[in-house]
Design an enzyme around this catalytic site. Structure first.
Site, short mmCIF file in Angstrom:
data_model
loop_
_atom_site.label_atom_id
_atom_site.label_comp_id
_atom_site.label_asym_id
_atom_site.label_seq_id
_atom_site.Cartn_x
_atom_site.Cartn_y
_atom_site.Cartn_z
N GLU A 64 0.84 -1.19 0.00
CA GLU A 64 0.00 0.00 0.00
C GLU A 64 0.88 1.24 0.00
O GLU A 64 1.76 1.38 0.86
CB GLU A 64 -0.89 0.04 1.24
CG GLU A 64 -2.01 -0.97 1.25
CD GLU A 64 -2.96 -0.73 2.44
OE1 GLU A 64 -4.14 -1.08 2.30
OE2 GLU A 64 -2.53 -0.20 3.48
N CYS A 65 0.65 2.13 -0.95
CA CYS A 65 1.34 3.42 -1.03
C CYS A 65 2.85 3.24 -0.95
O CYS A 65 3.46 2.79 -1.89
CB CYS A 65 0.81 4.37 0.06
SG CYS A 65 1.14 6.12 -0.29
#
Length: 436
Positions: free
Chosen positions: A327-328
């Protein structure tokens, strides 16, 4: 009986977090059990809440969560004496289009739970106008009740007197007024506050904030303004499916942005979480059936991550047979290269072709609704995932198969689709919940 309050303000940067931490610690020091929550998608503040209260804090969010989920999450405060929900941005600030149960505004949570609002007002550069702002917020939306005001950063006793008189004339109570006090300023960086776990003196800072606020704010009056509250019965928990039975979770200063309610939901569903540190050159646990790299600050540690060959090769071996999701910041580390603020390109894990640059900074911020075009750990094709994106990195190339069709809160399609290659998947948004 538990009492509830919301701490909000007309805007960001006024002192909501400092006041929340100070009130929580001051009441805890007086023997009360205090439970905090964060309204909105900020993933840094809950750790500060936990440091102040000794109890885990979670996010509650009207755009991404239904009323049952919010009720379920806040029900952990049933054994507390006082429950504080810290708002985000200004009291009524949310997105233009309604989400699951609201627009993401703090006012949604205040109305939903029936908790009065304590406003933090910074009257710097004004006097009587502060009362007009407070009165406007009080009257803006039926169903949102204003308990009173705490003034922050007042310039002098004369300044305080002017503002107090105007607020009194408007029928708005003032719980206290805080002079400027640099010793309780929380350090910041580009994604918000420096994380609580990175601040060795955080306990002392919160203690000083509590002492200072207790000296200038009528704590008993604030407590009396709270609403008696009983959690709703039989509330739904978050619609979250664990990505696996045994989850290797990257967890250190570079990989720390993960919502507490997500980890709790995984554990509640029977999953085991095995943390490891990429910065310490550790590898995912060999017995895990999935690896999850949350967001954080890999751009501040890119050289070290690139140099940690054991971590990168271990992740590559893991991904040959089991799924890996990022994530990210975790997504960026799964990519081919990350360019830091100095323009130096660092080799990443190479499980995806993504290349990003922190040297070419551009803010990406907002809620995201993604419909999966390919499966990712814990979620099938076609699942509708709600999350939040906040970073400053620019995509240089994103060549792999798109993971999802991603929309912002207005319904506009965005370019940050996420990626899939083999067993590796990644998104720029942080997952909050799946639509039921």
């Amino acid at each position: 009986m538990t009492a509830g309050l919301v701490i909000s303000a007309p805007a960001s940067g006024v002192g909501k977090t400092t006041l929340t931490l100070a009130l929580a610690r001051a009441w805890r020091n007086r023997g009360l059990n205090v439970q905090c929550f964060k309204s909105g998608p900020d993933y840094i503040d809950p750790a500060f809440h936990a440091a102040a209260t000794g109890r885990a804090s979670v996010n509650i969010d009207s755009w991404a969560m239904d009323r049952g989920t919010v009720a379920h999450l806040v029900s952990r405060g049933v054994d507390a004496d006082i429950v504080l929900a810290e708002g985000s941005m200004g009291l009524f600030d949310g997105v233009a289009a309604r989400g699951v149960s609201g627009t993401g505004a703090t006012a949604d949570i205040a109305e939903m739970l029936g908790w009065p609002v304590v406003l933090v007002i910074d009257p710097s550069g004004q006097a009587q106008t502060a009362a007009a702002i407070a009165a406007g917020l009080r009257d803006y939306r039926k169903g949102v009740h204003l308990a009173g005001v705490v003034l922050n950063r007042v310039a002098s006793p004369r300044h305080e007197a002017l503002v107090r008189r105007a607020l009194n004339d408007a029928g708005i109570g003032v719980f206290g007024a805080l002079p400027r006090h640099a010793e309780i300023s929380l350090p910041k960086r580009h994604l918000g506050l420096v994380q609580a776990e990175e601040q060795a003196e955080i306990g002392k800072l919160i203690d000083e904030a509590a002492r200072f606020v207790a000296e200038h704010v009528d704590l008993e009056a604030v407590l009396r303004s709270a609403a008696n509250w009983t959690p709703e019965p039989a509330a739904n928990g978050p619609n979250v499916t664990p990505p696996g039975q045994r989850i290797a979770l990257a967890r250190d200063a570079a990989f720390s942005f993960v919502y507490p309610h997500m980890l709790e939901a995984w554990r509640a569903a029977g999953a085991e979480i095995v943390p490891f540190s990429p910065l310490a050159d550790e590898v995912p646990d060999a017995s895990a059936d999935v690896c999850w790299l949350p967001g954080g600050y890999p751009e501040l540690h890119a050289g070290r991550i690139a140099a940690n060959a054991r971590f990168r090769s271990g992740l590559q071996v893991f991904a040959e047979t089991r799924p890996v999701h990022g994530e990210c910041g975790g997504y960026m580390v799964l990519g081919a290269a990350l360019t830091d603020a100095d323009g130096i390109s660092h080799e990443m894990a190479g499980l995806l072709g993504l290349e990003t640059s922190f040297a070419r900074r551009r803010m990406h911020l907002g809620y995201r609704l993604a419909e999966l075009a390919a499966p990712m750990p814990g979620h099938r094709i076609g699942a509708r995932l709600r999350g939040h994106e906040f970073h400053y990195s620019t995509i240089l190339t994103q060549p792999d198969t798109p993971l999802a069709v991603v929309h912002d809160a207005t319904g506009a399609v965005i370019a940050e689709t996420g990626s899939r290659r083999g067993q590796a998947t990644g998104t720029f948004f942080h997952l909050i919940a799946e639509d039921r």
